[in-house]
Design a protein around this motif. Structure first.
Motif, mmCIF file in Angstrom:
data_model
loop_
_atom_site.group_PDB
_atom_site.id
_atom_site.type_symbol
_atom_site.label_atom_id
_atom_site.label_comp_id
_atom_site.label_asym_id
_atom_site.label_seq_id
_atom_site.Cartn_x
_atom_site.Cartn_y
_atom_site.Cartn_z
ATOM 1 N N ALA A 15 -13.971 -0.301 -14.238
ATOM 2 C CA ALA A 15 -13.163 -1.294 -13.527
ATOM 3 C C ALA A 15 -12.913 -2.506 -14.415
ATOM 4 C CB ALA A 15 -13.865 -1.705 -12.237
ATOM 5 N N ILE A 16 -13.921 -2.902 -15.181
ATOM 6 C CA ILE A 16 -13.778 -4.062 -16.060
ATOM 7 C C ILE A 16 -12.858 -3.733 -17.239
ATOM 8 C CG2 ILE A 16 -15.003 -5.578 -17.649
ATOM 9 C CD1 ILE A 16 -15.353 -6.161 -14.638
ATOM 10 N N TYR A 17 -13.057 -2.597 -17.846
ATOM 11 C CA TYR A 17 -12.212 -2.216 -18.982
ATOM 12 C C TYR A 17 -10.796 -1.887 -18.547
ATOM 13 C CZ TYR A 17 -15.667 -2.166 -22.732
ATOM 14 O OH TYR A 17 -16.569 -2.551 -23.700
ATOM 15 N N GLY A 18 -10.627 -1.527 -17.271
ATOM 16 C CA GLY A 18 -9.294 -1.164 -16.784
ATOM 17 C C GLY A 18 -8.982 0.301 -16.974
ATOM 18 N N LEU A 19 -9.726 0.964 -17.849
ATOM 19 C CA LEU A 19 -9.508 2.384 -18.136
ATOM 20 C C LEU A 19 -10.857 2.997 -18.534
ATOM 21 C CD1 LEU A 19 -6.250 1.910 -20.194
ATOM 22 C CD2 LEU A 19 -6.406 3.300 -18.120
ATOM 23 N N TYR A 32 -6.605 5.747 -11.136
ATOM 24 C CA TYR A 32 -5.637 5.628 -12.225
ATOM 25 C C TYR A 32 -4.435 6.502 -11.909
ATOM 26 C CZ TYR A 32 -9.594 3.563 -14.566
ATOM 27 O OH TYR A 32 -10.658 2.756 -14.870
ATOM 28 N N PRO A 33 -3.260 5.885 -11.689
ATOM 29 C CA PRO A 33 -2.061 6.683 -11.441
ATOM 30 C C PRO A 33 -1.721 7.526 -12.662
ATOM 31 C CG PRO A 33 -1.696 4.358 -10.921
ATOM 32 C CD PRO A 33 -2.983 4.440 -11.661
ATOM 33 N N GLY A 34 -1.150 8.677 -12.422
ATOM 34 C CA GLY A 34 -0.742 9.560 -13.515
ATOM 35 C C GLY A 34 -0.516 10.945 -12.983
ATOM 36 N N ASN A 35 -0.317 11.863 -13.860
ATOM 37 C CA ASN A 35 -0.128 13.262 -13.460
ATOM 38 C C ASN A 35 -0.963 14.160 -14.365
ATOM 39 O OD1 ASN A 35 0.749 15.592 -12.327
ATOM 40 N ND2 ASN A 35 2.797 15.545 -13.254
ATOM 41 N N PRO A 36 -2.185 14.509 -13.974
ATOM 42 C CA PRO A 36 -2.789 14.214 -12.669
ATOM 43 C C PRO A 36 -3.307 12.787 -12.578
ATOM 44 C CG PRO A 36 -4.368 15.354 -14.045
ATOM 45 C CD PRO A 36 -3.088 15.302 -14.833
ATOM 46 N N GLY A 37 -3.481 12.303 -11.315
ATOM 47 C CA GLY A 37 -4.146 11.031 -11.118
ATOM 48 C C GLY A 37 -5.651 11.216 -11.274
ATOM 49 N N PHE A 45 6.425 1.965 -10.322
ATOM 50 C CA PHE A 45 5.429 2.861 -10.915
ATOM 51 C C PHE A 45 6.112 4.012 -11.655
ATOM 52 C CE2 PHE A 45 2.336 0.701 -8.311
ATOM 53 C CZ PHE A 45 1.126 0.905 -8.952
ATOM 54 N N ARG A 46 7.164 4.562 -11.042
ATOM 55 C CA ARG A 46 7.831 5.706 -11.679
ATOM 56 C C ARG A 46 8.476 5.286 -12.995
ATOM 57 N NH1 ARG A 46 11.526 7.889 -6.984
ATOM 58 N NH2 ARG A 46 12.446 9.059 -8.695
ATOM 59 N N ARG A 47 9.047 4.081 -13.014
ATOM 60 C CA ARG A 47 9.644 3.595 -14.264
ATOM 61 C C ARG A 47 8.566 3.403 -15.329
ATOM 62 N NH1 ARG A 47 12.317 -2.363 -15.360
ATOM 63 N NH2 ARG A 47 12.352 -2.156 -17.616
ATOM 64 N N SER A 48 7.433 2.828 -14.912
ATOM 65 C CA SER A 48 6.342 2.608 -15.862
ATOM 66 C C SER A 48 5.853 3.931 -16.447
ATOM 67 C CB SER A 48 5.190 1.870 -15.169
ATOM 68 O OG SER A 48 4.036 1.882 -15.971
ATOM 69 N N GLN A 49 5.677 4.939 -15.571
ATOM 70 C CA GLN A 49 5.168 6.224 -16.056
ATOM 71 C C GLN A 49 6.204 6.944 -16.911
ATOM 72 O OE1 GLN A 49 3.303 8.509 -12.901
ATOM 73 N NE2 GLN A 49 2.338 6.692 -12.060
ATOM 74 N N ALA A 50 7.500 6.694 -16.630
ATOM 75 C CA ALA A 50 8.542 7.295 -17.476
ATOM 76 C C ALA A 50 8.506 6.693 -18.877
ATOM 77 C CB ALA A 50 9.905 7.086 -16.841
ATOM 78 N N GLU A 51 8.168 5.394 -18.970
ATOM 79 C CA GLU A 51 8.152 4.727 -20.274
ATOM 80 C C GLU A 51 6.831 4.952 -21.004
ATOM 81 O OE1 GLU A 51 9.182 0.641 -19.252
ATOM 82 O OE2 GLU A 51 11.108 0.980 -20.212
ATOM 83 N N VAL A 52 5.745 4.719 -20.290
ATOM 84 C CA VAL A 52 4.426 4.776 -20.927
ATOM 85 C C VAL A 52 3.925 6.215 -21.025
ATOM 86 C CG1 VAL A 52 2.030 3.985 -20.751
ATOM 87 C CG2 VAL A 52 3.888 2.464 -20.081
ATOM 88 N N GLY A 53 4.295 7.029 -20.036
ATOM 89 C CA GLY A 53 3.791 8.398 -19.986
ATOM 90 C C GLY A 53 2.853 8.550 -18.800
ATOM 91 N N HIS A 102 -0.089 10.088 -18.873
ATOM 92 C CA HIS A 102 -1.458 10.422 -19.305
ATOM 93 C C HIS A 102 -2.096 9.205 -19.979
ATOM 94 C CE1 HIS A 102 -0.525 14.595 -18.394
ATOM 95 N NE2 HIS A 102 0.614 14.424 -19.041
ATOM 96 N N ILE A 103 -2.109 8.080 -19.251
ATOM 97 C CA ILE A 103 -2.578 6.832 -19.848
ATOM 98 C C ILE A 103 -4.046 6.917 -20.248
ATOM 99 C CG2 ILE A 103 -3.165 5.823 -17.619
ATOM 100 C CD1 ILE A 103 -1.801 3.997 -20.741
ATOM 101 N N VAL A 104 -4.840 7.696 -19.516
ATOM 102 C CA VAL A 104 -6.266 7.781 -19.859
ATOM 103 C C VAL A 104 -6.419 8.353 -21.268
ATOM 104 C CG1 VAL A 104 -8.455 8.882 -19.262
ATOM 105 C CG2 VAL A 104 -6.983 7.977 -17.447
ATOM 106 N N GLU A 105 -5.679 9.420 -21.561
ATOM 107 C CA GLU A 105 -5.766 10.026 -22.890
ATOM 108 C C GLU A 105 -5.133 9.098 -23.945
ATOM 109 O OE1 GLU A 105 -4.702 11.454 -20.182
ATOM 110 O OE2 GLU A 105 -6.041 13.165 -19.830
ATOM 111 N N GLN A 106 -4.041 8.413 -23.576
ATOM 112 C CA GLN A 106 -3.387 7.514 -24.536
ATOM 113 C C GLN A 106 -4.293 6.329 -24.886
ATOM 114 O OE1 GLN A 106 0.526 8.402 -22.018
ATOM 115 N NE2 GLN A 106 0.718 6.527 -23.179
#
Length: 464
Positions: free
Chosen positions: A41-45, A77-82, A115-123, A125-129
């Motif tokens: 929670a503190i690190y955000g990821l 964490y939003p994503g696909n999968p969340g 959120f959809r725009r953010s995921q389209a730009e960032v991807g 799979h933010i956890v892996e990124q």
């Protein structure tokens, strides 16, 4: 907690969510120890770049928790999968509620346009990124030393809110030459418009060579991008760190800009799914409902005093009113299109604000309280003003001199306040270590007196 029992209930809750029309990417749940919950929670990821500031935040969170002012039930964490992490210390009833809450979040992040725009730009799979960012930074520490890397991270994380989401994550550098102006229009309307006066006449086309574009050509609010692209002596690995922090900021922005809507939507759905969960033992159901009451209550701690607005309570109350008066289909349309700014302004009505006792009251402790102010626009502004500009002052890069000196300009009129000189100086000290030329910030102090703060690479402060 019996994990097998929770898994049975979780599967039934997911089926209920599907039956109720929630649409979301698959969610991977994981039960984790409480100290791990606090860390992510503190690190955000789950995995992120190392920096001392996360340690300071961890201590603050730990104190809040031990004082009974904060408790983490889940981190999503939003994503696909969340990804959803549930605390092992939660009771079975709490984790049933949290599962339903997480599915509400998943539905929101899969359908909300921001959120959809953010995921389209960032991807998706933010956890892996973020883990990849952390590996590159660890490599930089090996190559250049912890002190050099920390200097860059100090600057980048001090500016993590200074991005311009309207410009998009991927953007080109400024053109080197000013573009030629379009030829004057020859249609009848344009000719008559030009006759109105010199202010409306189109300028003549320059016949000489195109002028070099100033840097920046306009006030630039995306300071992370600007420094990454235009800092005079920034090395590639330093630029990589700035761009990694910027990418993660783009990921976090929708979470920040939709907090009231998102938490309210998730709270509405955990309450609704629990009401439908007739398979739960009565004791588990009662405990889960009690947990719901604690989550969406307006007050803090055991004292009947609102220390700050509870976004769960406010968002839940607004969504209940919308669905009651306009129906679920209209609520889903609002959920997909709005952010907190439009949501609060359009749907927190005078009637609802009065019902929630959001206006300012004054009076004796044992006497009659009197409403002091029922100004609804002022209430909206009080709720939303901390969210402007990603919660940071509006500061732009205004000009780069020929010798590389950088001028920053604070838009104190838009912010409605000045800056604290000491805190501003500290941020400038971080910036100047990567800009490596003097940096000057023009702003006003708390009394709206104009001031300039200049910090040079030698960290010698000049002000006036």
């Amino acid at each position: 907690m019996n994990i097998e029992e929770w898994q049975i209930y979780a599967a039934r809750i997911e089926q209920l969510a599907a039956d109720q029309g929630l649409k979301y990417h698959p969610v991977e749940f994981e039960i984790v120890p409480e100290n791990f919950m606090t860390e992510i929670a503190i690190y955000g990821l789950p995995v992120r770049m190392p920096h001392w500031s996360f340690g300071a935040r961890y201590i603050y969170q730990l104190i809040q928790h031990r004082m009974g002012l904060s408790r983490l039930f889940e981190v999503v964490y939003p994503g696909n999968p969340g990804r959803a992490y549930l605390a092992k210390s939660n009771s079975i009833a709490e984790n049933v509620l949290v599962t339903a809450h997480v599915l509400g979040h998943a539905d929101f992040s899969a359908n909300n346009l921001l959120f959809r725009r953010s995921q389209a730009e960032v991807g998706e799979h933010i956890v892996e990124q973020a883990a990849a960012h952390a590996r590159r930074i660890s490599q930089a520490i090996q190559d250049h030393g912890i002190e050099a890397v920390e200097t860059v991270l100090d600057a980048a994380l001090a500016l993590e809110q200074h991005v311009d989401i309207h410009q998009g994550l991927r953007r080109e550098k400024y053109p080197e030459r000013m573009p030629d102006r379009a030829p004057p229009a020859v249609d009848e309307f344009s000719q008559r418009y030009a006759l109105l006066g010199p202010d409306t006449a189109r300028p003549r086309i320059s016949t000489g060579p195109a002028k070099r574009t100033p840097t920046p050509p306009h006030p630039e609010q995306d300071l992370l991008w600007f420094i990454a692209q235009y800092a005079p002596d920034l090395e590639p690995w330093e630029r990589d760190i700035f761009l990694a922090v910027r990418e993660e900021s783009f990921y976090f922005y929708p979470v920040f800009a939709c907090q009231i809507m998102n938490e309210g939507w998730a709270s509405y759905w955990h309450a609704r799914l629990l009401r439908e969960a007739d398979f739960l033992p009565q004791s588990c159901y009662v405990d889960a409902i009690k947990c719901h009451s604690d989550v969406v209550r307006p007050t803090a701690g055991s004292e009947q005093v609102a220390l700050s607005t509870n976004p769960y309570h406010l968002g839940f109350s607004i969504w209940e009113k919308i669905i009651e008066q306009q129906g679920l289909e209209q609520a889903r349309r609002i959920m997909s299109e709005d952010d907190d700014f439009s949501f609060v302004r359009n749907h927190l009505t005078l009637e609802l604000a009065t019902e929630l006792e959001l206006f300012r009251y004054e009076g004796p402790a044992n006497g009659t309280l009197v409403v002091q102010d029922v100004d609804l626009p002022a209430l909206h502004e009080a709720l939303l003003s901390p969210k402007y500009g990603f919660g940071a002052p509006t500061v732009s890069a205004a000009h780069v001199h020929l010798d590389g000196r950088l001028d920053l300009l604070h838009d104190h009129v838009a912010d409605g306040r000045g800056l604290d000189p000491e805190r501003s100086r500290k941020v400038l000290e971080y910036i100047v270590r990567v800009w490596r030329r003097p940096v000057t910030l023009a702003t006003v102090d708390g009394n709206e007196h104009g001031m300039e703060i200049t910090v040079s690479p030698s960290l010698q402060l000049e002000s006036g």
